[in-house]
Write an enzyme that holds these catalytic residues in place. Structure first.
Site: not given
Length: 272
Positions: A96, A169
């Site tokens: 990701s 993230k």
């Protein structure tokens, strides 16, 4: 007048030579010590060195079965202090955050930054604890021995956290800011966000339009760099916080990739 000189024992040299110099006795010779070699000799020399050192310091030498566990205990304490107050290592489990962070990368997270007043800012990659149902249940090691060993190593920071319910993230917006994505454009407070870190082939929205969303105070809005392969804040808008993550869940900024050697990287004290 005749002077009688003291007699010397028969066969012994006189105390004074004919030229008036005093004679010296022959130096004594000591038998040479046999050279000690091999492991036994090395062990005796090491024990003698420790004994001499102990005599100088006034302490008795400690046997090896005490010294080795003591050194191991000190090492574990140091590792625990580093993990608690300085840096902790986490493993990247998914793609990701590609290509900034790749699957299997081990990253060093700066845990000292939050203790010195750091707050997450847009553009910084951060590690945070799962705020709830972002990750599937983690597998449990059925072997009690390996499970216990990995738990201890995780506790002192020599391995990633045992439960592994942490995510990484990039911060897009912070509390009070409004974030929106439409078409291929991501905006924060109405201003377009330049994202050079995006995975090649991705755009900022990756086919998912949303917003405008105002991030609650004390929360952050996070998204992955591989926007089309990241289940981030965009996909959890139905959760408490509207997809945003509590700042209290943030472990710290990602400062470096520490493994593998081929992918070493430094992002700075508070990320980039």
């Amino acid at each position: 007048m005749a002077v009688n000189l003291p007699e010397t024992p028969s066969g012994a040299p006189s105390q004074q030579s004919q030229h008036g110099r005093q004679s010296r006795p022959a130096p004594e010779t000591r038998p040479a010590r046999p050279a000690s070699g091999g492991r036994a000799g090395a062990r005796r020399r090491a024990e003698g060195s420790r004994a001499r050192k102990a005599r100088r310091t006034g302490r008795r030498p400690r046997p090896w079965w005490i010294e080795i566990p003591a050194m191991a205990a000190v090492g574990l304490v140091v590792a625990l202090l580093i993990k608690t107050c300085l840096f902790q290592v986490f493993t990247i489990p998914s793609g990701s955050m590609e290509n900034t962070l790749r699957i299997g990368d081990r990253v060093g997270v700066n845990k000292l930054a939050p203790l010195t007043g750091w707050k997450p800012e847009p553009g910084q990659p951060v590690v945070f604890k799962d705020p709830g149902n972002w990750l599937p249940p983690q597998p449990v090691d059925s072997n009690p021995f390996t499970n216990a060993v990995s738990s201890v190593l995780s506790f002192v920071g020599l391995m990633p956290p045992k439960d592994d319910n942490y995510l990484v993230k990039r911060v897009i917006a912070t509390g009070g800011q409004t974030v929106q994505c439409s078409g291929t454009t991501l905006t924060v407070d109405g201003r377009k966000v330049d994202e050079p870190y995006l995975h090649p082939g991705d755009d900022s929205c990756a086919g998912l339009d949303f917003g405008p969303v105002t991030v609650p105070s004390g929360y952050i809005w996070v998204e992955g760099d591989h926007r089309s392969d990241s289940a981030d804040s965009r996909w959890h808008r139905q959760n408490p916080g509207g997809g945003a993550v509590p700042v209290g869940n943030v472990v710290g900024p990602v400062s470096a990739v520490v493994w593998p050697v081929s992918h070493l990287d430094w992002f700075g004290w508070t990320g980039r």
